[in-house]
Design a protein around this motif. Structure first.
Motif, mmCIF file in Angstrom:
data_model
loop_
_atom_site.group_PDB
_atom_site.id
_atom_site.type_symbol
_atom_site.label_atom_id
_atom_site.label_comp_id
_atom_site.label_asym_id
_atom_site.label_seq_id
_atom_site.Cartn_x
_atom_site.Cartn_y
_atom_site.Cartn_z
ATOM 1 N N ALA A 56 0.823 -1.220 0.000
ATOM 2 C CA ALA A 56 0.000 0.000 0.000
ATOM 3 C C ALA A 56 0.853 1.264 0.000
ATOM 4 C CB ALA A 56 -0.941 -0.009 1.207
ATOM 5 N N LEU A 57 2.121 1.147 0.321
ATOM 6 C CA LEU A 57 3.017 2.302 0.321
ATOM 7 C C LEU A 57 3.506 2.673 -1.086
ATOM 8 C CD1 LEU A 57 5.092 1.391 3.486
ATOM 9 C CD2 LEU A 57 3.435 3.263 3.279
ATOM 10 N N SER A 58 3.295 1.790 -2.059
ATOM 11 C CA SER A 58 3.805 2.010 -3.416
ATOM 12 C C SER A 58 3.421 3.361 -4.024
ATOM 13 C CB SER A 58 3.369 0.880 -4.343
ATOM 14 O OG SER A 58 4.035 -0.297 -3.994
ATOM 15 N N PRO A 59 2.163 3.777 -3.962
ATOM 16 C CA PRO A 59 1.827 5.074 -4.571
ATOM 17 C C PRO A 59 2.599 6.245 -3.947
ATOM 18 C CG PRO A 59 -0.169 3.862 -4.025
ATOM 19 C CD PRO A 59 0.975 3.104 -3.435
ATOM 20 N N TYR A 60 2.864 6.162 -2.652
ATOM 21 C CA TYR A 60 3.613 7.222 -1.984
ATOM 22 C C TYR A 60 5.083 7.206 -2.400
ATOM 23 C CZ TYR A 60 -0.615 7.424 0.762
ATOM 24 O OH TYR A 60 -1.929 7.517 1.138
ATOM 25 N N MET A 61 5.634 6.008 -2.552
ATOM 26 C CA MET A 61 7.028 5.897 -2.987
ATOM 27 C C MET A 61 7.177 6.397 -4.419
ATOM 28 S SD MET A 61 8.371 2.346 -1.306
ATOM 29 C CE MET A 61 7.068 1.331 -1.959
ATOM 30 N N GLN A 62 6.186 6.114 -5.269
ATOM 31 C CA GLN A 62 6.243 6.574 -6.655
ATOM 32 C C GLN A 62 6.222 8.097 -6.743
ATOM 33 O OE1 GLN A 62 2.972 4.408 -8.373
ATOM 34 N NE2 GLN A 62 4.230 2.609 -8.785
ATOM 35 N N LYS A 63 5.668 8.730 -5.726
ATOM 36 C CA LYS A 63 5.653 10.198 -5.681
ATOM 37 C C LYS A 63 6.857 10.763 -4.943
ATOM 38 C CE LYS A 63 0.776 10.695 -6.371
ATOM 39 N NZ LYS A 63 -0.503 11.168 -5.932
ATOM 40 N N GLY A 64 7.795 9.870 -4.543
ATOM 41 C CA GLY A 64 9.040 10.327 -3.951
ATOM 42 C C GLY A 64 9.044 10.496 -2.446
ATOM 43 N N ALA A 65 8.057 9.965 -1.747
ATOM 44 C CA ALA A 65 7.987 10.111 -0.288
ATOM 45 C C ALA A 65 9.026 9.207 0.382
ATOM 46 C CB ALA A 65 6.584 9.784 0.209
ATOM 47 N N ASN A 66 10.063 9.826 0.926
ATOM 48 C CA ASN A 66 11.124 9.047 1.572
ATOM 49 C C ASN A 66 10.647 8.326 2.826
ATOM 50 O OD1 ASN A 66 13.165 9.445 -0.310
ATOM 51 N ND2 ASN A 66 13.706 11.410 0.576
ATOM 52 N N TRP A 67 9.669 8.878 3.550
ATOM 53 C CA TRP A 67 9.129 8.199 4.735
ATOM 54 C C TRP A 67 8.493 6.873 4.333
ATOM 55 C CZ3 TRP A 67 4.119 6.744 4.916
ATOM 56 C CH2 TRP A 67 3.216 7.395 4.058
ATOM 57 N N ALA A 68 7.818 6.858 3.165
ATOM 58 C CA ALA A 68 7.179 5.633 2.684
ATOM 59 C C ALA A 68 8.230 4.610 2.265
ATOM 60 C CB ALA A 68 6.243 5.946 1.520
ATOM 61 N N ARG A 69 9.274 5.082 1.634
ATOM 62 C CA ARG A 69 10.364 4.189 1.192
ATOM 63 C C ARG A 69 11.039 3.554 2.406
ATOM 64 N NH1 ARG A 69 12.197 7.472 -2.326
ATOM 65 N NH2 ARG A 69 11.056 6.484 -4.001
ATOM 66 N N ALA A 70 11.353 4.356 3.408
ATOM 67 C CA ALA A 70 12.005 3.831 4.615
ATOM 68 C C ALA A 70 11.086 2.850 5.338
ATOM 69 C CB ALA A 70 12.394 4.988 5.537
ATOM 70 N N THR A 71 9.804 3.168 5.417
ATOM 71 C CA THR A 71 8.837 2.280 6.067
ATOM 72 C C THR A 71 8.709 0.972 5.286
ATOM 73 O OG1 THR A 71 7.633 4.208 6.887
ATOM 74 C CG2 THR A 71 6.458 2.105 6.908
ATOM 75 N N ILE A 117 9.528 -2.621 6.893
ATOM 76 C CA ILE A 117 8.485 -3.657 6.918
ATOM 77 C C ILE A 117 8.961 -4.914 6.191
ATOM 78 C CG2 ILE A 117 6.218 -4.294 5.973
ATOM 79 C CD1 ILE A 117 5.312 -1.426 6.584
ATOM 80 N N ASN A 118 9.579 -4.724 5.020
ATOM 81 C CA ASN A 118 9.966 -5.889 4.224
ATOM 82 C C ASN A 118 11.105 -6.681 4.846
ATOM 83 O OD1 ASN A 118 7.925 -5.558 2.427
ATOM 84 N ND2 ASN A 118 9.140 -4.452 0.939
ATOM 85 N N PHE A 119 12.035 -6.018 5.520
ATOM 86 C CA PHE A 119 13.082 -6.788 6.194
ATOM 87 C C PHE A 119 12.524 -7.487 7.430
ATOM 88 C CE2 PHE A 119 16.073 -4.715 3.365
ATOM 89 C CZ PHE A 119 16.914 -5.782 3.083
ATOM 90 N N THR A 120 11.560 -6.866 8.097
ATOM 91 C CA THR A 120 10.867 -7.529 9.201
ATOM 92 C C THR A 120 10.116 -8.750 8.665
ATOM 93 O OG1 THR A 120 10.606 -5.434 10.366
ATOM 94 C CG2 THR A 120 9.126 -7.231 11.022
ATOM 95 N N LEU A 121 9.443 -8.555 7.558
ATOM 96 C CA LEU A 121 8.697 -9.636 6.903
ATOM 97 C C LEU A 121 9.620 -10.785 6.510
ATOM 98 C CD1 LEU A 121 5.879 -10.381 5.807
ATOM 99 C CD2 LEU A 121 6.451 -9.142 3.738
ATOM 100 N N LEU A 122 10.790 -10.471 5.982
ATOM 101 C CA LEU A 122 11.748 -11.498 5.587
ATOM 102 C C LEU A 122 12.222 -12.297 6.808
ATOM 103 C CD1 LEU A 122 12.871 -12.416 2.892
ATOM 104 C CD2 LEU A 122 14.760 -10.823 3.211
ATOM 105 N N GLY A 123 12.463 -11.612 7.916
ATOM 106 C CA GLY A 123 12.855 -12.303 9.146
ATOM 107 C C GLY A 123 11.752 -13.214 9.659
#
Length: 156
Positions: free
Chosen positions: A111-126, A130-136
């Motif tokens: 769900a963060l994808s649209p925000y990342m596509q608009k350049g939101a660094n907070w969304a990218r960091a989140t 999340i994904n490294f937590t998910l991988l663990g």
């Protein structure tokens, strides 16, 4: 009218979820690699950036992520369905609860994808967190899933 599955079909259904999830764990590691390449491309300059752009890591990462989202949600639902079909109930424990948490995390991450596509660094960091937590969690789920499969095999 009720549909009753044969004992053999019920038994073999037990292995669909674990095989799918192990494949998705490997696929997730590949998605992480692609994501790191996207970040590397974003931070590169000059000739290096031109070379990295040719890899289309951003497109591949987005496509793999979409497939992961669809298959992980389907696999989670399928695992619960097979457990219910074979046992008439779900076993509420760490494997189920972490799996449900992972399903929520991957949806939130996507769900963060649209925000990342608009350049939101907070969304990218989140998204990365999340994904490294998910991988663990996914790696831990693989271990606990093997324990469940071993129990099923010893009961057969």
């Amino acid at each position: 009218m009720s549909l009753e599955l044969s004992t053999s079909v019920k038994y073999w259904l037990n292995f669909f979820h674990p095989v799918l999830m192990w494949a998705l764990l490997v696929f997730s590691i590949y998605a992480a690699y692609l994501g790191l390449q996207v970040q590397r491309t974003r931070n590169a300059q000059g000739e290096e950036k031109k070379e990295l752009i040719k890899g289309k890591y951003n497109v591949r990462h987005y496509q793999i992520g979409s497939i992961l989202l669809a298959l992980m949600v389907t696999g989670a639902i399928g695992g619960m369905a097979v457990t219910y079909i074979n046992n008439g109930k779900l076993f509420v424990g760490p494997h189920l609860l972490a799996g449900l948490g992972m399903t929520g995390l991957i949806a939130f991450s996507a769900a963060l994808s649209p925000y990342m596509q608009k350049g939101a660094n907070w969304a990218r960091a989140t998204h990365i967190l999340i994904n490294f937590t998910l991988l663990g969690l996914f790696a831990w789920q693989a271990v606990t899933g093997v324990q469940i499969v071993q129990r099923i095999l010893t009961q057969a």
